[in-house]
Design a protein around this motif. Structure first.
Motif, PDB file in Angstrom:
ATOM      1  N   PHE A  28     -18.643 -20.922 -45.027  1.00 23.14           N
ATOM      2  CA  PHE A  28     -18.111 -19.414 -45.747  1.00 23.14           C
ATOM      3  C   PHE A  28     -17.239 -19.063 -46.964  1.00 23.14           C
ATOM      4  O   PHE A  28     -16.712 -17.581 -47.061  1.00 23.14           O
ATOM      5  N   HIS A  29     -16.722 -20.113 -47.389  1.00 27.42           N
ATOM      6  CA  HIS A  29     -15.179 -20.210 -48.383  1.00 27.42           C
ATOM      7  C   HIS A  29     -14.640 -18.770 -48.355  1.00 27.42           C
ATOM      8  O   HIS A  29     -14.182 -18.008 -48.865  1.00 27.42           O
ATOM      9  N   PHE A  30     -14.004 -18.669 -46.799  1.00 29.21           N
ATOM     10  CA  PHE A  30     -13.006 -18.392 -46.795  1.00 29.21           C
ATOM     11  C   PHE A  30     -12.034 -18.003 -47.788  1.00 29.21           C
ATOM     12  O   PHE A  30     -12.016 -19.846 -48.876  1.00 29.21           O
ATOM     13  N   GLY A  31     -10.330 -17.139 -47.498  1.00 33.31           N
ATOM     14  CA  GLY A  31      -9.641 -17.704 -48.944  1.00 33.31           C
ATOM     15  C   GLY A  31      -8.540 -18.683 -48.656  1.00 33.31           C
ATOM     16  O   GLY A  31      -8.931 -18.983 -47.448  1.00 33.31           O
ATOM     17  N   ILE A  32      -6.949 -18.081 -49.449  1.00 22.91           N
ATOM     18  CA  ILE A  32      -6.167 -19.443 -48.925  1.00 22.91           C
ATOM     19  C   ILE A  32      -5.728 -18.829 -47.248  1.00 22.91           C
ATOM     20  O   ILE A  32      -5.577 -19.970 -47.179  1.00 22.91           O
ATOM     21  N   GLU A  33      -5.338 -18.174 -47.354  1.00 19.46           N
ATOM     22  CA  GLU A  33      -4.231 -17.528 -46.187  1.00 19.46           C
ATOM     23  C   GLU A  33      -5.424 -17.555 -44.642  1.00 19.46           C
ATOM     24  O   GLU A  33      -4.203 -18.462 -44.264  1.00 19.46           O
ATOM     25  N   ARG A  34      -6.574 -17.524 -45.203  1.00 19.95           N
ATOM     26  CA  ARG A  34      -6.952 -17.802 -43.678  1.00 19.95           C
ATOM     27  C   ARG A  34      -7.280 -19.384 -43.372  1.00 19.95           C
ATOM     28  O   ARG A  34      -6.804 -19.654 -42.131  1.00 19.95           O
ATOM     29  N   LEU A  35      -7.043 -19.711 -44.325  1.00 18.65           N
ATOM     30  CA  LEU A  35      -7.646 -21.372 -44.480  1.00 18.65           C
ATOM     31  C   LEU A  35      -6.266 -22.473 -43.841  1.00 18.65           C
ATOM     32  O   LEU A  35      -6.645 -23.343 -43.638  1.00 18.65           O
ATOM     33  N   TYR A  36      -5.557 -21.711 -44.537  1.00 21.47           N
ATOM     34  CA  TYR A  36      -3.919 -22.313 -44.477  1.00 21.47           C
ATOM     35  C   TYR A  36      -3.667 -22.119 -43.010  1.00 21.47           C
ATOM     36  O   TYR A  36      -2.442 -22.389 -41.752  1.00 21.47           O
ATOM     37  N   HIS A  37      -3.885 -20.999 -42.736  1.00 21.84           N
ATOM     38  CA  HIS A  37      -3.253 -20.723 -40.410  1.00 21.84           C
ATOM     39  C   HIS A  37      -4.477 -21.453 -40.354  1.00 21.84           C
ATOM     40  O   HIS A  37      -3.967 -22.168 -39.057  1.00 21.84           O
ATOM     41  N   LEU A  75      -6.121 -24.656 -41.012  1.00 19.86           N
ATOM     42  CA  LEU A  75      -5.711 -26.347 -41.018  1.00 19.86           C
ATOM     43  C   LEU A  75      -3.735 -26.805 -41.035  1.00 19.86           C
ATOM     44  O   LEU A  75      -3.626 -27.518 -40.875  1.00 19.86           O
ATOM     45  N   ASN A  76      -2.978 -25.460 -40.222  1.00 17.71           N
ATOM     46  CA  ASN A  76      -2.010 -25.582 -40.218  1.00 17.71           C
ATOM     47  C   ASN A  76      -1.333 -26.854 -38.962  1.00 17.71           C
ATOM     48  O   ASN A  76      -0.617 -27.215 -38.778  1.00 17.71           O
ATOM     49  N   GLU A  77      -3.022 -27.025 -38.332  1.00 13.45           N
ATOM     50  CA  GLU A  77      -2.823 -27.761 -37.429  1.00 13.45           C
ATOM     51  C   GLU A  77      -2.832 -28.473 -37.083  1.00 13.45           C
ATOM     52  O   GLU A  77      -2.474 -29.871 -36.512  1.00 13.45           O
ATOM     53  N   PHE A  78      -2.846 -29.191 -38.335  1.00 15.22           N
ATOM     54  CA  PHE A  78      -3.184 -30.654 -39.183  1.00 15.22           C
ATOM     55  C   PHE A  78      -1.378 -30.518 -40.345  1.00 15.22           C
ATOM     56  O   PHE A  78      -1.678 -30.343 -40.432  1.00 15.22           O
ATOM     57  N   CYS A  79      -1.759 -31.883 -40.288  1.00 14.05           N
ATOM     58  CA  CYS A  79      -0.554 -32.365 -41.243  1.00 14.05           C
ATOM     59  C   CYS A  79      -0.729 -33.266 -41.959  1.00 14.05           C
ATOM     60  O   CYS A  79      -1.550 -33.934 -42.106  1.00 14.05           O
ATOM     61  N   ILE A  80      -1.373 -32.108 -42.864  1.00 14.74           N
ATOM     62  CA  ILE A  80      -1.095 -32.197 -44.655  1.00 14.74           C
ATOM     63  C   ILE A  80      -0.341 -31.593 -45.297  1.00 14.74           C
ATOM     64  O   ILE A  80      -0.144 -30.940 -45.704  1.00 14.74           O
ATOM     65  N   PRO A  81       0.209 -32.672 -45.759  1.00 19.73           N
ATOM     66  CA  PRO A  81       1.511 -32.658 -46.912  1.00 19.73           C
ATOM     67  C   PRO A  81       0.904 -31.301 -48.077  1.00 19.73           C
ATOM     68  O   PRO A  81      -0.234 -32.084 -48.910  1.00 19.73           O
TER      69      PRO A  81
END
Length: 375
Positions: A155-164, A166-172
């Motif tokens: 769905f090509h969501f924006g940065i803020e939505r995707l950040y929250h 994917l924040n459940e994963f440990c991605i440097p």
């Protein structure tokens, strides 16, 4: 609390505002009888609004099957799990973490492993980062692009939505990776909604390709005060503290004229005339300048009107007018700063002629050659 409503239907319209008048007109079509009851006597109706909330009971064995049906389980694709395991050893950060946990590459990653004092643990053959008793799956660098594609591309969501999400994963450096991924997403760039004002097209001043036909001029101020020297010195002024920079619009040739900040339009016109004759520039047909008070004076306008020169005054924050000269000013300032740092005892006027010669002999991008070769 609402005793005023008792007399509301019988009040005169002159005592009401327009909102209450419209409400009164609307209520007049109904046969209403407003009666007022004291709040302390209205116990029956208040009791309905003051019922205690029903306390939630524990889950009994009767509805235990319902909770089981509502519970979902996510099973990871075995191939994706293998890519995560292999990527952990290829990632510099997580490979050091595995070594810290006592895992060797030859021995393989165990199913479960935990060590005191280490904020990482291995569970079901995967590496997790423990934060506040919560497990965050570690995603190695080789698999991050795939994870971002899975999260973003549907769905090509924006940065803020995707950040929250994917924040459940440990991605440097998750925020930077998301920013880079979305910026380079071709679909996002084609279909995004533009929130900025429409960009204007560059509209430079069109002039004929004749050297010295149209020139631009500006000032470099607040330079160190030095004694005035020839050939720029004029009568009545013994010091220099600024430079007038001039640039030919066609050939990009430069002319540097030292002067004093107290020069009036008469003195600057005198200096220009002398140097144009000495350098064979001649009288230009057009002069591009900002709206300095010297360029707006009656003497300056009258002098160049008699000479047949058209004054082209720029507008603030419009680099298409004289942006090239502003950039040349920066080059002159930097060169003089270097000369002053290497030769602090020499006046900067000694560098004017060598610097002017170097600028005019240097290759210039707009004309693809040096100004001297162009002329």
């Amino acid at each position: 609390d609402h005793r005023d409503l008792h007399s509301f239907p019988t009040r005169r319209s002159s005592d009401l505002n327009m909102r209450m008048v419209h409400a009164l007109v609307y209520l007049s079509q109904f046969d209403l009888h407003v009666r007022h009851y004291l709040g302390r006597l209205n116990v029956v109706l208040d009791a309905l609004s003051r019922l205690k909330a029903i306390e939630q009971t524990d889950v009994s064995s009767d509805n235990e099957l319902e909770h089981i049906l509502l519970t979902t389980e996510t099973i990871m694709d075995p191939e994706f799990k293998d890519r995560l395991t292999v990527g952990l050893w290829e990632d510099p950060k997580f490979s050091c973490t595995l070594t810290l946990l006592g895992v060797t590459k030859d021995g393989g990653i165990p199913q479960n492993l935990e060590r005191d004092g280490v904020a990482f643990k291995i569970q079901d053959g995967l590496l997790y980062h423990t934060v506040n008793n919560q497990l965050r799956l570690c995603i190695p660098s080789g698999v991050v692009q795939e994870v971002l594609s899975i999260a973003h591309d549907p769905f090509h969501f924006g940065i803020e939505r995707l950040y929250h999400e994917l924040n459940e994963f440990c991605i440097p450096r998750l925020k930077k990776r998301l920013d880079d991924y979305i910026i380079h997403c071709l679909t996002c760039q084609h279909n995004r909604t533009l929130r900025d004002r429409p960009y204007g097209e560059l509209q430079p001043i069109r002039t004929v390709s004749i050297p010295y036909h149209t020139i631009a001029m500006d000032f470099i101020l607040a330079l160190p005060v030095i004694p005035a020297v020839s050939p720029w010195k004029i009568k009545g002024f013994d010091f220099f503290d600024c430079i007038m920079t001039q640039s030919c619009k066609a050939s990009r040739k430069s002319l540097l004229l030292p002067g004093h900040s107290t020069y009036s339009a008469k003195e600057w016109a005198q200096v220009c005339m002398i140097m144009w004759l000495l350098t064979d520039w001649g009288i230009p047909r057009g002069i591009i300048s900002d709206r300095d008070r010297k360029f707006l004076s009656d003497f300056w306008k009258g002098t160049f009107w008699m000479l047949g020169t058209k004054l082209l005054l720029s507008t603030a924050w419009h680099p298409q007018t004289d942006g090239a000269l502003e950039r040349k000013n920066q080059t002159v300032e930097i060169a003089l700063r270097y000369q002053a740092s290497m030769h602090p005892d020499d006046p900067w006027s000694n560098s004017i002629i060598p610097l002017q010669s170097a600028l005019n002999n240097a290759w210039t991008a707009p004309i693809q050659t040096s100004p001297n070769e162009y002329v």
